[in-house]
Design a protein around this motif. Structure first.
Motif, PDB file in Angstrom:
ATOM      1  N   HIS A 279       3.107  11.722  -5.673  1.00 53.01           N
ATOM      2  CA  HIS A 279       2.077  12.767  -5.633  1.00 53.01           C
ATOM      3  C   HIS A 279       0.823  12.211  -4.951  1.00 53.01           C
ATOM      4  CE1 HIS A 279      -0.705  15.884  -6.904  1.00 53.01           C
ATOM      5  NE2 HIS A 279       0.314  16.584  -7.389  1.00 53.01           N
ATOM      6  N   PRO A 280       0.241  12.956  -4.019  1.00 56.03           N
ATOM      7  CA  PRO A 280      -0.935  12.448  -3.281  1.00 56.03           C
ATOM      8  C   PRO A 280      -2.089  12.044  -4.196  1.00 56.03           C
ATOM      9  CG  PRO A 280      -0.056  14.422  -2.224  1.00 56.03           C
ATOM     10  CD  PRO A 280       0.691  14.267  -3.509  1.00 56.03           C
ATOM     11  N   GLU A 281      -2.246  12.741  -5.322  1.00 58.13           N
ATOM     12  CA  GLU A 281      -3.338  12.392  -6.222  1.00 58.13           C
ATOM     13  C   GLU A 281      -3.080  11.076  -6.955  1.00 58.13           C
ATOM     14  OE1 GLU A 281      -3.912  15.613  -8.894  1.00 58.13           O
ATOM     15  OE2 GLU A 281      -4.490  17.050  -7.331  1.00 58.13           O
ATOM     16  N   ASP A 282      -1.806  10.704  -7.110  1.00 57.44           N
ATOM     17  CA  ASP A 282      -1.461   9.496  -7.864  1.00 57.44           C
ATOM     18  C   ASP A 282      -1.263   8.277  -6.971  1.00 57.44           C
ATOM     19  OD1 ASP A 282      -1.425  11.225  -9.983  1.00 57.44           O
ATOM     20  OD2 ASP A 282       0.749  11.460  -9.998  1.00 57.44           O
ATOM     21  N   LEU A 283      -1.063   8.488  -5.662  1.00 53.17           N
ATOM     22  CA  LEU A 283      -0.705   7.379  -4.770  1.00 53.17           C
ATOM     23  C   LEU A 283      -1.781   6.292  -4.690  1.00 53.17           C
ATOM     24  CD1 LEU A 283       1.382   6.230  -2.856  1.00 53.17           C
ATOM     25  CD2 LEU A 283       0.351   7.566  -1.000  1.00 53.17           C
ATOM     26  N   PRO A 284      -3.064   6.607  -4.545  1.00 51.75           N
ATOM     27  CA  PRO A 284      -4.058   5.519  -4.429  1.00 51.75           C
ATOM     28  C   PRO A 284      -4.075   4.594  -5.643  1.00 51.75           C
ATOM     29  CG  PRO A 284      -5.006   7.605  -3.711  1.00 51.75           C
ATOM     30  CD  PRO A 284      -3.692   7.933  -4.339  1.00 51.75           C
ATOM     31  N   ALA A 285      -4.088   5.168  -6.842  1.00 52.88           N
ATOM     32  CA  ALA A 285      -4.133   4.325  -8.045  1.00 52.88           C
ATOM     33  C   ALA A 285      -2.848   3.519  -8.198  1.00 52.88           C
ATOM     34  CB  ALA A 285      -4.359   5.188  -9.281  1.00 52.88           C
ATOM     35  N   THR A 286      -1.723   4.122  -7.832  1.00 54.69           N
ATOM     36  CA  THR A 286      -0.434   3.428  -7.946  1.00 54.69           C
ATOM     37  C   THR A 286      -0.368   2.244  -6.985  1.00 54.69           C
ATOM     38  OG1 THR A 286       0.642   5.485  -8.599  1.00 54.69           O
ATOM     39  CG2 THR A 286       2.056   3.717  -7.787  1.00 54.69           C
ATOM     40  N   GLU A 287      -0.787   2.456  -5.731  1.00 56.18           N
ATOM     41  CA  GLU A 287      -0.767   1.366  -4.752  1.00 56.18           C
ATOM     42  C   GLU A 287      -1.764   0.275  -5.137  1.00 56.18           C
ATOM     43  OE1 GLU A 287      -1.299   3.378  -0.946  1.00 56.18           O
ATOM     44  OE2 GLU A 287       0.820   2.973  -0.540  1.00 56.18           O
ATOM     45  N   ALA A 288      -2.886   0.654  -5.731  1.00 55.32           N
ATOM     46  CA  ALA A 288      -3.865  -0.353  -6.162  1.00 55.32           C
ATOM     47  C   ALA A 288      -3.279  -1.227  -7.270  1.00 55.32           C
ATOM     48  CB  ALA A 288      -5.139   0.338  -6.650  1.00 55.32           C
ATOM     49  N   GLU A 289      -2.569  -0.621  -8.213  1.00 59.96           N
ATOM     50  CA  GLU A 289      -1.940  -1.384  -9.285  1.00 59.96           C
ATOM     51  C   GLU A 289      -0.861  -2.301  -8.727  1.00 59.96           C
ATOM     52  OE1 GLU A 289      -1.345  -2.856 -12.998  1.00 59.96           O
ATOM     53  OE2 GLU A 289      -2.928  -1.472 -12.351  1.00 59.96           O
ATOM     54  N   LEU A 290      -0.106  -1.797  -7.746  1.00 57.94           N
ATOM     55  CA  LEU A 290       0.931  -2.606  -7.116  1.00 57.94           C
ATOM     56  C   LEU A 290       0.309  -3.793  -6.376  1.00 57.94           C
ATOM     57  CD1 LEU A 290       3.936  -2.929  -6.416  1.00 57.94           C
ATOM     58  CD2 LEU A 290       3.553  -1.433  -4.447  1.00 57.94           C
ATOM     59  N   SER A 291      -0.774  -3.562  -5.668  1.00 63.19           N
ATOM     60  CA  SER A 291      -1.436  -4.644  -4.929  1.00 63.19           C
ATOM     61  C   SER A 291      -1.958  -5.723  -5.870  1.00 63.19           C
ATOM     62  CB  SER A 291      -2.585  -4.077  -4.096  1.00 63.19           C
ATOM     63  OG  SER A 291      -2.102  -3.181  -3.113  1.00 63.19           O
ATOM     64  N   ARG A 292      -2.483  -5.319  -7.027  1.00 63.77           N
ATOM     65  CA  ARG A 292      -2.975  -6.308  -7.980  1.00 63.77           C
ATOM     66  C   ARG A 292      -1.850  -7.215  -8.469  1.00 63.77           C
ATOM     67  NH1 ARG A 292      -6.550  -2.077  -9.515  1.00 63.77           N
ATOM     68  NH2 ARG A 292      -5.026  -1.213 -10.970  1.00 63.77           N
ATOM     69  N   HIS A 293      -0.672  -6.641  -8.692  1.00 70.06           N
ATOM     70  CA  HIS A 293       0.444  -7.473  -9.157  1.00 70.06           C
ATOM     71  C   HIS A 293       0.962  -8.369  -8.037  1.00 70.06           C
ATOM     72  CE1 HIS A 293       3.959  -8.864 -11.232  1.00 70.06           C
ATOM     73  NE2 HIS A 293       4.742  -8.351 -10.300  1.00 70.06           N
ATOM     74  N   LEU A 294       1.105  -7.822  -6.841  1.00 72.23           N
ATOM     75  CA  LEU A 294       1.601  -8.629  -5.725  1.00 72.23           C
ATOM     76  C   LEU A 294       0.643  -9.776  -5.429  1.00 72.23           C
ATOM     77  CD1 LEU A 294       2.903  -5.840  -3.286  1.00 72.23           C
ATOM     78  CD2 LEU A 294       4.233  -7.274  -4.845  1.00 72.23           C
ATOM     79  N   GLY A 295      -0.645  -9.549  -5.660  1.00 75.10           N
ATOM     80  CA  GLY A 295      -1.628 -10.598  -5.433  1.00 75.10           C
ATOM     81  C   GLY A 295      -1.739 -11.594  -6.566  1.00 75.10           C
ATOM     82  N   GLY A 296      -0.945 -11.413  -7.623  1.00 70.87           N
ATOM     83  CA  GLY A 296      -0.943 -12.354  -8.737  1.00 70.87           C
ATOM     84  C   GLY A 296      -2.020 -12.105  -9.771  1.00 70.87           C
ATOM     85  N   GLU A 297      -2.712 -10.953  -9.693  1.00 69.14           N
ATOM     86  CA  GLU A 297      -3.774 -10.677 -10.658  1.00 69.14           C
ATOM     87  C   GLU A 297      -3.220 -10.236 -12.004  1.00 69.14           C
ATOM     88  OE1 GLU A 297      -6.794  -8.083  -9.141  1.00 69.14           O
ATOM     89  OE2 GLU A 297      -6.480  -8.764  -7.077  1.00 69.14           O
TER      90      GLU A 297
END
Length: 748
Positions: A279-297
């Motif tokens: 969903h377009p409204e959920d994509l930014p927050a979802t990708e941000a959470e994914l980036s935090r995990h991929l970055g080891g945060e």
């Protein structure tokens, strides 16, 4: 055998075992359980052992045998002699010494061979322990060997010592292999090396068996794990994804597709496809959470979002995952995770939130209703004093008195205040009503022309009515007022050249769940209801306005007291129904008045009239006689009512409480012409007092003074317990008329 034994020997130089520090310790503790499960013949081939033993005996000329720890032969003896078996062991002393020698040679010794010299006949024996791991498994025994340094006389002495035949002893002794002590030690060292070799082979066989078993168990565990995983995935309906972050392609399980309503392979398993489905409204927050995990945060990736299903609807998913492989520089390479469908959970949470919001609105409404009812009741009492005294003052003045005009203006303001009290009582559901069987369809049909006039040309009123009647038990005046209020609100909301207000009514079967989802519908019993629907095509209401429309004195209009909808809701609830509003900005508003239908027509009986009689009093010269018991907990009310009753000709006895009223009535009921009883009193209420008065003397008429309606009043009137009702704030004329009817016997 005895003190002359040469004891435990050690391997000579160059003869150390293939491990250091004694016998080897298993490399893995996991082998320990296996070591106790095997015997020597389970680990080594018996025929191979026999050939090794025979070869050793042939090469050294020394007899040998491999025995268990219990002393039982495992192999066949090689080069046995008759000296020990037929002569030495045939004597009691010789047999005992041989057994001690065997026990000595059988003791575990991981450091070297054990050598022992027999005192009975000067023979040497040796033994080497066979281990598997640290477990003593068997013994390899060699001997006897004749000591070349022992002379003939010493041999004979030893024969005589054990009681053996000297001639036979010497003959057998000469048959035993003879060698120097140093040579026998070398033979024993070779024996030790060979026993160590057997121990190593046995241990390697255990290791091999353990590895094979471990491999078999691992395969079994993998198979069982695969089966469990398949069962779990089938039972939980979880979807699995395996994402290659370098290529951005992934493996998606069949359930992943099925969860969204697709067939396997209906869309490409890549990052771009995923982005298009989220969903377009959920994509930014979802990708941000994914980036935090991929970055080891964050140690794990977990989020909730909506994905587009094949049928066009949205499915709520809870996605969990974790990076399982990273490059040497920390760059993520592979990520595994699952999807869980939480759509129903989200809906349930939304239902709970809505239910809690409805409950809070109801509690707020009920709290305000209690407050409004209490304020209105107390205000009625004050108005009673004000209006009563003004009326009495008017009666004392001449018609042309200058103060008459001022008193009339005060009376007009008091009447308006009384009307406000009635609206507040309606909001609290305590307004006095006169109920009867009402056909809602006929009522709307008769009011249709009035509804058109109400529009004032601002909007078209479209009334659609069914042909069959819909009967409800209601106060027709009150219900008509509610409908007019809803139509008036719709008229004011409708706008534009096509402004339209629609009015309709229908019968609906409503379940408890359906009613519970309505505004203030909780607590209504499942059944058949008449639903009056009033809709407009206006601008609608924002959610924050919708949350407050039933609050008293809340209004969005420039003018108005804000009691229209709250009072209407109070009236509907007093009739066992409710009012439901649905509105969205830009889509207009729909109001529904819900009233329980009657299954069959019941007799029409009046209940709680406003205190006005069918036949108004024309004879203003009438005066009452006798004594009236006046019961009210408010001193001011007692005072003004006493003045009115005395002006009407009665003698008045006062009681400030229900208990005091019963006490006075019990003592003087035969002298009383009637009772004026307040309904709402602390302690003993009007209903309790009334029943006790009826029990003492049912012939004395009782007129009830009430500031608001009570459900019990209908029953009291129908059972002729009351002589009449006068509603606060009452006027002098109304009180006098009620007492006239009651004391003359017309009210009972």
């Amino acid at each position: 055998m005895g003190a002359e034994g040469i004891g435990k020997g050690t391997a000579g130089p160059g003869c150390a075992p293939p491990w250091s520090g004694g016998f080897p310790v298993p490399a893995a503790d996991a082998l320990a359980p296996l070591l106790g499960e095997f015997e020597l013949t389970d680990l080594l081939d018996l025929e191979v052992l026999q050939r090794m033993q025979d070869g050793f005996a042939a090469a050294t000329g020394v007899a040998s045998v491999i025995t268990s720890l219990a002393g039982q032969p495992i192999t066949r003896p090689s080069h046995s002699n008759r000296l020990c078996a037929e002569i030495v062991c045939a004597t009691e002393l010789g047999l005992a010494s041989c057994r001690r020698s065997d026990r000595q040679l059988s003791q575990p010794n991981p450091d070297g061979p054990t050598l022992y010299s027999c005192l009975n006949c000067g023979l040497w024996d040796a033994g080497a322990s066979i281990f598997v791991g640290q477990r003593h498994l068997a013994n390899w025994l060699i001997g006897p060997v004749r000591d070349q340094d022992l002379d003939r006389e010493e041999v004979l002495r030893r024969a005589r010592r054990i009681g053996a035949d000297e001639k036979r002893f010497v003959a057998a002794y000469e048959e035993v292999e003879a060698m120097p002590a140093d040579q026998f030690r070398q033979v024993a060292n070779i024996l030790f090396l060979m026993a160590n070799q057997l121990s190593e082979q046995a241990y390697q066989r255990v290791v091999q068996t353990a590895l094979l078993e471990r491999s078999r168990q691992a395969e079994e565990q993998v198979r069982a794990s695969d089966e469990r995983l398949a069962l779990v995935m089938e039972a939980t309906q979880d979807a699995v994804w395996d994402w290659n972050l370098e290529t951005e392609w992934a493996y998606l399980s069949p359930q992943y597709y099925a969860m969204l309503g697709y067939g396997a392979g209906d869309f490409a398993p890549c990052l771009d496809s995923w982005r298009q489905l989220v969903h377009p409204e959920d994509l930014p927050a979802t990708e941000a959470e994914l980036s935090r995990h991929l970055g080891g945060e964050t140690p794990n990736y977990q989020t909730e979002y909506r994905m587009l299903m094949k049928d066009g609807s949205w499915c709520w998913l809870r996605s969990r995952g974790r990076v399982v492989e990273r490059a040497a520089d920390g760059r993520p390479l592979r990520m595994l995770g699952t999807h869980i469908d939480i759509t129903e959970q989200k809906r349930e949470v939304e239902r709970v939130v809505q239910s809690q919001e409805r409950l809070q609105r109801i509690q707020r409404f009920e709290s305000l209703g209690v407050l409004a009812g209490g304020v209105a009741h107390d205000f009625n009492n004050h108005l009673m004093c004000i209006m009563g005294n003004l009326e009495l003052a008017t009666l004392e003045l001449s018609e042309d008195a200058a103060a008459a005009e001022f008193i009339e203006e005060a009376m007009t303001a008091s009447r308006r205040s009384a009307e406000l009290c009635r609206q507040m009582l309606a909001y609290a559901g305590r307004r006095a009503m006169q109920t009867e069987m009402v056909d809602v369809v006929q009522m709307l049909r008769e009011s249709s022309s009035l509804l058109q006039v109400t529009g004032g040309g601002r909007a078209v009123v479209d009334v659609a009515l069914p042909p069959q009647p819909l009967l409800v038990r209601a106060d027709p005046v009150e219900i008509q007022q509610v409908v007019m209020n809803l139509v008036t609100n719709a008229m004011e909301a409708a706008s534009g050249s096509d402004a339209t207000v629609s009015v309709s009514v229908q019968a609906l079967d409503c379940s408890a769940e359906t009613l519970g989802n309505l505004c203030f519908g909780e607590g209504l019993a499942a059944g058949r209801y008449a639903v009056v629907r009033v809709g407009d095509n206006g601008s609608g209401m924002a959610p924050e306005v919708m949350d407050r429309v039933f609050e008293p004195f809340f209004t969005t209009k420039f003018q108005g007291r804000g009691l229209g909808l709250p009072a209407s809701l109070g009236i509907a609830r007093a009739h066992g129904g409710s009012i439901c509003l649905r509105s969205e900005p830009g889509k207009g508003t729909v109001a529904q008045l819900i009233l329980p239908l009657m299954s069959e027509e019941a007799p029409r009986t009046g209940t709680e009239a406003e205190g006005e009689t069918a036949d108004p009093l024309d004879d203003r010269t009438w005066r009452g006689t006798g004594r009236i018991l006046l019961v009210d907990d408010e001193m001011a009310i007692r005072d003004i009512a006493r003045k009115m009753l005395e002006r009407a000709g009665f003698e008045v006895v006062l009681a400030e409480s229900g208990a005091r009223a019963i006490e006075i009535f019990r003592e003087s009921h035969q002298e009383l012409a009637g009772v004026l009883l307040d309904w709402a009193m602390p302690g003993l209420g009007g209903d309790d007092v009334l029943h006790e008065l009826r029990r003492i003397n049912a012939a004395v008429p009782v007129v009830l003074a009430s500031g608001y309606s009570q459900a019990e009043l209908t029953e009291l009137l129908s059972t002729e317990l009351l002589g009449g009702i006068v509603h606060k704030p009452f006027s002098y004329d109304r009180l006098r008329e009620a007492m006239r009817i009651a004391t003359s016997g017309k009210g009972r």
